[in-house]
Design an enzyme around this catalytic site. Sequence first.
Site, PDB file in Angstrom:
ATOM      1  N   LYS A  14      11.441  -5.785 -10.223  1.00 28.57           N
ATOM      2  CA  LYS A  14      12.779  -5.215 -10.032  1.00 28.57           C
ATOM      3  C   LYS A  14      13.515  -5.884  -8.871  1.00 28.57           C
ATOM      4  O   LYS A  14      14.681  -6.203  -8.989  1.00 28.57           O
ATOM      5  CB  LYS A  14      12.687  -3.698  -9.793  1.00 28.57           C
ATOM      6  CG  LYS A  14      11.991  -2.946 -10.926  1.00 28.57           C
ATOM      7  CD  LYS A  14      12.001  -1.439 -10.707  1.00 28.57           C
ATOM      8  CE  LYS A  14      11.130  -0.971  -9.557  1.00 28.57           C
ATOM      9  NZ  LYS A  14       9.679  -1.049  -9.784  1.00 28.57           N
ATOM     10  N   ARG A  89      13.277   8.106  -9.139  1.00 30.59           N
ATOM     11  CA  ARG A  89      11.853   8.056  -9.460  1.00 30.59           C
ATOM     12  C   ARG A  89      11.333   9.395  -9.947  1.00 30.59           C
ATOM     13  O   ARG A  89      10.149   9.504 -10.266  1.00 30.59           O
ATOM     14  CB  ARG A  89      11.078   7.684  -8.205  1.00 30.59           C
ATOM     15  CG  ARG A  89      10.639   6.247  -8.127  1.00 30.59           C
ATOM     16  CD  ARG A  89       9.917   6.071  -6.793  1.00 30.59           C
ATOM     17  NE  ARG A  89       9.008   4.975  -6.769  1.00 30.59           N
ATOM     18  CZ  ARG A  89       9.314   3.750  -6.359  1.00 30.59           C
ATOM     19  NH1 ARG A  89      10.537   3.451  -6.012  1.00 30.59           N
ATOM     20  NH2 ARG A  89       8.380   2.824  -6.317  1.00 30.59           N
ATOM     21  N   ARG A 128       1.367 -10.322  -4.306  1.00 30.79           N
ATOM     22  CA  ARG A 128       2.465  -9.994  -3.393  1.00 30.79           C
ATOM     23  C   ARG A 128       1.920  -9.556  -2.032  1.00 30.79           C
ATOM     24  O   ARG A 128       2.521  -9.840  -1.002  1.00 30.79           O
ATOM     25  CB  ARG A 128       3.343  -8.891  -4.003  1.00 30.79           C
ATOM     26  CG  ARG A 128       4.587  -8.605  -3.199  1.00 30.79           C
ATOM     27  CD  ARG A 128       5.582  -7.744  -3.958  1.00 30.79           C
ATOM     28  NE  ARG A 128       5.180  -6.354  -3.977  1.00 30.79           N
ATOM     29  CZ  ARG A 128       5.833  -5.401  -4.657  1.00 30.79           C
ATOM     30  NH1 ARG A 128       6.894  -5.704  -5.382  1.00 30.79           N
ATOM     31  NH2 ARG A 128       5.426  -4.159  -4.637  1.00 30.79           N
ATOM     32  N   ARG A 134       2.924  -6.362   2.694  1.00 30.81           N
ATOM     33  CA  ARG A 134       3.145  -4.928   2.479  1.00 30.81           C
ATOM     34  C   ARG A 134       1.807  -4.204   2.416  1.00 30.81           C
ATOM     35  O   ARG A 134       0.972  -4.511   1.585  1.00 30.81           O
ATOM     36  CB  ARG A 134       3.903  -4.709   1.159  1.00 30.81           C
ATOM     37  CG  ARG A 134       5.399  -4.756   1.323  1.00 30.81           C
ATOM     38  CD  ARG A 134       6.104  -4.574   0.017  1.00 30.81           C
ATOM     39  NE  ARG A 134       5.778  -3.317  -0.656  1.00 30.81           N
ATOM     40  CZ  ARG A 134       6.452  -2.871  -1.709  1.00 30.81           C
ATOM     41  NH1 ARG A 134       7.468  -3.552  -2.182  1.00 30.81           N
ATOM     42  NH2 ARG A 134       6.111  -1.742  -2.278  1.00 30.81           N
ATOM     43  N   ARG A 146      -0.237   4.448  -6.849  1.00 29.02           N
ATOM     44  CA  ARG A 146       1.186   4.256  -7.159  1.00 29.02           C
ATOM     45  C   ARG A 146       1.407   4.155  -8.658  1.00 29.02           C
ATOM     46  O   ARG A 146       2.391   4.673  -9.192  1.00 29.02           O
ATOM     47  CB  ARG A 146       1.727   3.013  -6.443  1.00 29.02           C
ATOM     48  CG  ARG A 146       2.112   3.330  -5.004  1.00 29.02           C
ATOM     49  CD  ARG A 146       2.126   2.105  -4.128  1.00 29.02           C
ATOM     50  NE  ARG A 146       3.060   1.085  -4.549  1.00 29.02           N
ATOM     51  CZ  ARG A 146       2.867  -0.225  -4.352  1.00 29.02           C
ATOM     52  NH1 ARG A 146       1.775  -0.658  -3.767  1.00 29.02           N
ATOM     53  NH2 ARG A 146       3.778  -1.071  -4.744  1.00 29.02           N
TER      54      ARG A 146
HETATM   55  P1  ADP Z   1       7.288  -0.547  -5.812  1.00 32.43           P
HETATM   56  O1  ADP Z   1       8.344  -0.435  -6.870  1.00 32.43           O
HETATM   57  O2  ADP Z   1       6.662  -1.880  -5.780  1.00 32.43           O
HETATM   58  O3  ADP Z   1       6.306   0.577  -5.849  1.00 32.43           O
HETATM   59  P2  ADP Z   1       9.198   0.206  -3.728  1.00 32.43           P
HETATM   60  O4  ADP Z   1       9.539  -0.756  -2.684  1.00 32.43           O
HETATM   61  O5  ADP Z   1      10.247   0.559  -4.722  1.00 32.43           O
HETATM   62  O6  ADP Z   1       7.920  -0.432  -4.401  1.00 32.43           O
HETATM   63  O7  ADP Z   1       8.660   1.573  -3.092  1.00 32.43           O
HETATM   64  C1  ADP Z   1       7.603   1.605  -2.172  1.00 32.43           C
HETATM   65  C2  ADP Z   1       7.271   3.053  -1.796  1.00 32.43           C
HETATM   66  O8  ADP Z   1       8.424   3.696  -1.212  1.00 32.43           O
HETATM   67  C3  ADP Z   1       6.895   3.968  -2.959  1.00 32.43           C
HETATM   68  O9  ADP Z   1       5.531   3.857  -3.295  1.00 32.43           O
HETATM   69  C4  ADP Z   1       7.265   5.343  -2.384  1.00 32.43           C
HETATM   70  O10 ADP Z   1       6.300   5.824  -1.483  1.00 32.43           O
HETATM   71  C5  ADP Z   1       8.524   5.061  -1.574  1.00 32.43           C
HETATM   72  N1  ADP Z   1       9.742   5.253  -2.391  1.00 32.43           N
HETATM   73  C6  ADP Z   1      10.613   4.282  -2.769  1.00 32.43           C
HETATM   74  N2  ADP Z   1      11.604   4.800  -3.522  1.00 32.43           N
HETATM   75  C7  ADP Z   1      11.355   6.131  -3.645  1.00 32.43           C
HETATM   76  C8  ADP Z   1      11.982   7.211  -4.316  1.00 32.43           C
HETATM   77  N3  ADP Z   1      13.088   7.023  -5.042  1.00 32.43           N
HETATM   78  N4  ADP Z   1      11.443   8.445  -4.217  1.00 32.43           N
HETATM   79  C9  ADP Z   1      10.345   8.648  -3.500  1.00 32.43           C
HETATM   80  N5  ADP Z   1       9.675   7.678  -2.846  1.00 32.43           N
HETATM   81  C10 ADP Z   1      10.163   6.427  -2.916  1.00 32.43           C
END
Ligand code: ADP
Length: 191
Positions: A14, A89, A128, A134, A146
């Site tokens: 994404k 999410r 990654r 990360r 996750r």
């Molecule tokens: P990825 O899509 O690779 O899991 P992101 O960078 O989108 O990584 O998100 C990393 C972390 O940030 C998630 O695992 C969660 O803990 C938190 N997070 C991100 N966006 C949200 C959201 N919309 N609601 C709740 N937690 C979120």
Amino acid sequence: MLNIVLFGPPGAGKGTQSQRLVDKYGLIHLSTGDVFRKNIKGETELGVLAKSYMDKGQLVPDDVTIDLLKSEVLKYDNPKGFIFDGFPRTNAQAQALDDFLAEINSSIVQMISLDVEEGELKLRLANRAKESGRVDDANPEVIQKRINVYRAETAPVKDFYAEQNKWMMVDGVGSIEDITERLFKAIDSLK
Ligand code: ADP
């Protein structure tokens, strides 16, 4: 406004693809994960809170995330549109986003899902982790968590948009360029 939700599991691509869509369509890329990471770096109160969830592969609570998203959107004057990456999410986030956009006379045009199978996702996240540093990518248990949270809480958000006839899927496997071309086609078909 051309508001698009770019959707898919962790590691679907994404972030990478969002950047390319920004360049082509002049949209604003809004990644809640990126905003949380910035706050963690800056050691803000929000960062400390977010980190306590992210490190475990859990979602940051809806109320916190929704407030953050709204304040990010309101930072921009006359935007052409947003690419929402990593938000919504949960169904509660999706409903809150619809309500909020309606208040500012806007709406989501489409959710586009990047389709990638689980084995490939795990490989990408492990890679990654080496490059990005990360912490949530470095630990296989956190990655699995996750993916599980994604399946249980996030994947159903697709139906929220499908019911409004605002959902489509794009094959997320192949070269980065090929996937970008598929997304361009998908978005051009919306206009
Ligand atoms: P990825 O899509 O690779 O899991 P992101 O960078 O989108 O990584 O998100 C990393 C972390 O940030 C998630 O695992 C969660 O803990 C938190 N997070 C991100 N966006 C949200 C959201 N919309 N609601 C709740 N937690 C979120």
